[in-house]
Design a protein around this motif. Structure first.
Motif, PDB file in Angstrom:
ATOM      1  N   GLN A  87       9.761   3.651  14.515  1.00  0.00           N
ATOM      2  CA  GLN A  87       8.429   3.815  13.949  1.00  0.00           C
ATOM      3  C   GLN A  87       8.399   4.680  12.697  1.00  0.00           C
ATOM      4  OE1 GLN A  87       5.829   5.295  17.011  1.00  0.00           O
ATOM      5  NE2 GLN A  87       5.193   3.220  17.483  1.00  0.00           N
ATOM      6  N   ARG A 136      10.648  -5.326   8.616  1.00  0.00           N
ATOM      7  CA  ARG A 136      10.750  -4.380   9.721  1.00  0.00           C
ATOM      8  C   ARG A 136      10.793  -5.095  11.071  1.00  0.00           C
ATOM      9  NH1 ARG A 136       7.208   0.063  12.346  1.00  0.00           N
ATOM     10  NH2 ARG A 136       5.586  -1.498  12.223  1.00  0.00           N
ATOM     11  N   ASN A 137       9.869  -6.054  11.262  1.00  0.00           N
ATOM     12  CA  ASN A 137       9.872  -6.763  12.534  1.00  0.00           C
ATOM     13  C   ASN A 137      11.085  -7.677  12.659  1.00  0.00           C
ATOM     14  OD1 ASN A 137       7.510  -5.619  13.501  1.00  0.00           O
ATOM     15  ND2 ASN A 137       6.244  -7.086  12.412  1.00  0.00           N
ATOM     16  N   TRP A 175       9.046   6.306   8.937  1.00  0.00           N
ATOM     17  CA  TRP A 175       9.066   5.785   7.576  1.00  0.00           C
ATOM     18  C   TRP A 175       9.653   6.847   6.669  1.00  0.00           C
ATOM     19  CZ3 TRP A 175       6.612   1.059   6.139  1.00  0.00           C
ATOM     20  CH2 TRP A 175       6.023   0.393   7.218  1.00  0.00           C
ATOM     21  N   TYR A 213       3.506   0.333   2.773  1.00  0.00           N
ATOM     22  CA  TYR A 213       3.068  -0.558   3.841  1.00  0.00           C
ATOM     23  C   TYR A 213       2.653  -1.885   3.239  1.00  0.00           C
ATOM     24  CZ  TYR A 213       2.808   3.441   7.011  1.00  0.00           C
ATOM     25  OH  TYR A 213       3.118   4.513   7.787  1.00  0.00           O
ATOM     26  N   GLY A 214       2.907  -2.966   3.960  1.00  0.00           N
ATOM     27  CA  GLY A 214       2.469  -4.267   3.486  1.00  0.00           C
ATOM     28  C   GLY A 214       3.069  -5.365   4.337  1.00  0.00           C
ATOM     29  N   SER A 215       2.550  -6.574   4.155  1.00  0.00           N
ATOM     30  CA  SER A 215       3.030  -7.690   4.972  1.00  0.00           C
ATOM     31  C   SER A 215       4.514  -7.945   4.766  1.00  0.00           C
ATOM     32  CB  SER A 215       2.246  -8.949   4.639  1.00  0.00           C
ATOM     33  OG  SER A 215       0.917  -8.795   5.026  1.00  0.00           O
ATOM     34  N   GLU A 233       0.844  -1.183   0.000  1.00  0.00           N
ATOM     35  CA  GLU A 233       0.000   0.000   0.000  1.00  0.00           C
ATOM     36  C   GLU A 233       0.884   1.238   0.000  1.00  0.00           C
ATOM     37  OE1 GLU A 233      -3.383   1.374   3.059  1.00  0.00           O
ATOM     38  OE2 GLU A 233      -2.882  -0.751   3.091  1.00  0.00           O
ATOM     39  N   ASP A 259       6.449  -5.574   6.617  1.00  0.00           N
ATOM     40  CA  ASP A 259       6.374  -5.924   8.039  1.00  0.00           C
ATOM     41  C   ASP A 259       7.399  -6.983   8.400  1.00  0.00           C
ATOM     42  OD1 ASP A 259       4.495  -4.210   8.787  1.00  0.00           O
ATOM     43  OD2 ASP A 259       2.843  -5.628   8.918  1.00  0.00           O
ATOM     44  N   ALA A 280      -0.964 -14.603  10.012  1.00  0.00           N
ATOM     45  CA  ALA A 280      -1.903 -14.348   8.921  1.00  0.00           C
ATOM     46  C   ALA A 280      -2.806 -15.548   8.682  1.00  0.00           C
ATOM     47  CB  ALA A 280      -1.144 -13.989   7.644  1.00  0.00           C
ATOM     48  N   ARG A 288       0.980   4.823   1.198  1.00  0.00           N
ATOM     49  CA  ARG A 288       0.253   5.775   2.031  1.00  0.00           C
ATOM     50  C   ARG A 288       1.138   7.004   2.225  1.00  0.00           C
ATOM     51  NH1 ARG A 288      -0.676   3.021   6.997  1.00  0.00           N
ATOM     52  NH2 ARG A 288      -1.728   1.433   5.813  1.00  0.00           N
TER      53      ARG A 288
END
Lengths: 354, 350
Positions: free
Chosen positions: A185, A58-59, A187, A50-52, A43, A55, A313, A45
């Motif tokens: 946090q 990042r995680n 971006w 952003y997206g899985s 996505e 993630d 998920a 934004r």
């Protein structure tokens, strides 16, 4: 024809450090692609992505950072169990420097996003220095005191969390300072923590592969006595590896506490030392020391995060989560076993000959 | 020789470091208070007899308290409550930190049994089983045993009472509040962030929540463990949000996991507490801050300040009263839109 095949297998062998973790990662992503609709949707934004998949990266960045430092330590034939505790110490120091209310054993409410006790550079620099001191401590014990790495770092693993709790009086310190929370946090098209991992990877790669240090580390890991006799200062190499590992853990601690805007001495970095070791092992670096690959370790960290993300998920029930992760890890580790590889290779050649 | 000195120095440092790990904080308890007379009048009464019954006062109490060990804010507040209340009431408290080690806790228990001064033993047991023998010994020695915060299996005749939270009730309260928050909402999809797999509070809060939430048509569409932690709460919620944004409420079984969910919602461009209603359990300082910030709707209290109730029960038992086997701790619910929230938050101790 025969010559070509020999070449191929030798190539596969030399590249296998990267090859296997990548294959595993690809398989997990393939699974996601087939079974989880929209997993690869990204996505946009306000210009940020952003997206899985993002993630996962990042995680996975905390374990990736730890894995970079851990790779060097494991390559020298050691192991650092204290990284999780060092993360907690670094996070606690940073928390106290921004919100010293916990020192007085009281919690006060700050909602002002510009409030901080010390300027940003102090908040970042001091925890890193503390983390480096922790690393030097481990390195001294291992290299100069000749204490077995597992025992030496176990001291700080147990004591470190206690130190972190002493620093914060056992309280959870809230972080409201906006510039600091950007570390975990923020971006900038991609998450800021990704850039941190990338820069660290690049620096470490340059230090180890553009100079002889990487070779020295491998040589110490393979045989420290003969390295010593061939003129490599194995003690200093080990000291450097542990110090660097502490530094990486310090950065990871900053990312971890800024990501959740809380400096929690009890939980930050809890059991992550095991994740970091696992990431390095999945990346194909032998626990006995020797050859290492930084990129493979980072991919190892991503493999584990990808599995976790997939489980969430898919909606695997909580009680099955750890067991399924374990199965994936077992499969990957088995792929690295020479026995299993020989069997696979044997199967391949037989087929070809027939 | 220099090198030798260095070795000695480093060894000394390492010993100091090792010693201040999850260190033994054996605070010698509150001062003040006259020590109870350690008479051992042999009586057949099952309850300890200190010669003062039935007119014992708080000053006659010498309480041996076996804490589990340090975990975080909740436990720290729990310990502080025991120490401060003892000082206020003028009773003597002997504090023992079991450091989350069952063997140490049992050893501490035996120490209190042999201690003639101690007449009441309060314990937050680390395990639910394995207490038969020590409880018998305590009974034989005429000590009053009270369980605080955590319960044990069976042996109901060997301890006076259990004082602690009703986790199911906490869940029920959360469910009721979620119903109120989602009143009039078309779809009522709620996600649940669980505590550690198999932990009593996790199971009970989940059960209680479903009991009351299902009455108003709430569907718990997703549930996953986040191990009581902020970062996992965030990760789990993030992953779910990628899949669907059809969620109206999130129930965090503790504050920390709810904070994680709040951060994840913010990053996904949703407004926590407005687009998605959030309820947590525990009511720690952080939860009040979140409510003041307007990101958390409701928090259900899990009260760590158990000491007043425990001491009251201890005194009653000393005076020969029979107590119910379970006294639920006093717990309330706090709301984001409470006009006195700031005042309530300022008066909180944890």
């Amino acid at each position: 024809m025969k010559k070509f095949k020999l070449n191929l297998s030798r190539n596969a062998l030399s590249e296998s450090k990267l090859l296997f973790p990548i294959i595993v990662l690809m398989l997990i992503l393939l699974f996601d692609f087939i079974f989880i609709p929209g997993f690869f949707k990204i996505e946009n934004r306000d210009g940020n992505l952003y997206g899985s998949v993002i993630d996962i990266m990042r995680n996975g960045s905390i374990v990736s950072l730890l894995a970079i430092g851990m790779t060097l330590v494991i390559a020298t034939g050691g192991v650092d169990l204290s990284v999780g505790a060092v993360m907690a110490i670094s996070a606690s120091v940073a928390g106290i420097l921004m919100n010293p209310s916990a020192l007085k054993n009281e919690v006060f409410f700050v909602t002002d996003p510009t409030y901080t006790f010390q300027p940003l550079w102090v908040v970042i620099l001091v925890p890193l220095i503390v983390a480096i001191i922790c690393g030097i401590w481990n390195g001294m014990l291992v290299a100069f005191m000749r204490i077995q790495p597992m025992v030496a770092t176990l001291i700080l693993m147990i004591a470190g969390r206690g130190i972190a709790q002493l620093i914060t009086n056992g309280l959870r310190v809230q972080i409201t300072y906006r510039p600091f929370s950007l570390i975990g946090q923020g971006w900038f098209i991609l998450p800021v923590s990704l850039y941190i991992v990338f820069v660290m990877l690049l620096i470490t790669w340059a230090i180890t592969r553009r100079t002889a240090i990487g070779m020295f580390i491998e040589s110490v890991g393979i045989n420290d006595r003969s390295s010593f006799f061939s003129g490599i200062s194995e003690k200093n190499i080990k000291l450097m590896a542990y110090t660097f590992c502490g530094f990486c853990a310090g950065i990871a601690g900053l990312v971890a506490c800024s990501n959740i805007k809380t400096s929690d001495a009890n939980n930050i970095g809890l059991y992550t030392e095991l994740d970091a070791i696992l990431a390095v092992v999945i990346g194909g670096t032998s626990m006995a020391g020797g050859r290492f690959s930084l990129v493979a370790s980072v991919i190892g960290a991503l493999v584990m995060q990808a599995v976790t993300q997939t489980m969430y998920a898919v909606g695997v029930p909580a009680f099955a989560l750890t067991a399924i992760k374990a199965v994936v890890v077992i499969i990957v580790i088995l792929l690295f076993s020479d026995q299993v590889r020989n069997v696979i290779r044997g199967l391949g050649t037989q087929k070809n000959e027939v | 020789m220099n090198r030798f000195k260095l070795v000695v120095f480093l060894v000394a440092i390492s010993m100091i470091l090792a010693a201040c790990g999850p260190a033994a904080t054996e605070a010698p308890a509150a001062p003040a208070a006259t020590e109870a007379p350690a008479t051992e009048a042999p009586t057949e009464a099952p309850v300890a007899d200190e010669g003062c019954a039935p007119n014992c006062e708080y000053a006659d109490l010498v309480v041996g308290f076996l804490q589990t060990g340090s975990e975080g804010g909740w436990r720290a507040a729990n310990t502080a409550s025991f120490k401060e209340t003892a000082e206020q009431l003028g009773l003597t408290l002997k504090f023992y930190d079991s450091q989350n080690d069952l063997a140490k806790q049992v050893a501490g228990f035996q120490q209190f049994i042999e201690d003639d001064e101690v007449n009441v033993i309060v314990m937050s047991p680390l395990e639910v089983t394995g207490w038969d023998q020590v409880l018998e010994d305590a009974q034989a020695a005429g000590k009053i045993v009270i369980l605080s915060d955590r319960r044990i299996d069976g042996n109901e005749d060997k301890y006076v009472t259990f004082i602690g939270a009703d986790f199911v009730e906490e869940g029920r309260k959360a469910g009721t509040e979620m119903c109120k928050l989602l009143e009039g909402s078309e779809s009522k999809n709620v996600w649940e962030l669980q505590g550690n797999v198999g932990a009593a509070p996790a199971i009970d809060r989940g059960t209680g929540f479903r009991e009351t939430a299902e009455e108003c048509g709430i569907v718990v569409t997703k549930t996953q463990t986040a191990n009581w932690s902020v970062s996992e709460g965030k990760q789990v919620t993030e992953a779910w949000l990628k899949e669907t944004k059809d969620v109206q409420g999130i129930f965090g079984q503790n504050d920390e996991m709810a904070f994680g969910a709040i951060e994840a919602l913010k990053e996904a461009g949703l407004v926590p507490a407005e687009d998605v209603k959030i309820i947590s359990v525990d009511a720690t300082a952080g939860a009040f801050q979140a409510m003041l910030d307007g990101t958390l709707n409701v928090t259900v209290e899990c009260n760590p300040l158990l000491a007043p109730q425990v001491y009251e029960a201890a005194l009653a038992a000393m005076n020969g009263e029979t107590l119910p086997k379970w006294i639920p701790s006093e717990e309330s619910v706090f709301f984001m839109d409470d006009p006195n929230l700031q005042a309530v938050a300022d008066g909180r101790k944890y």
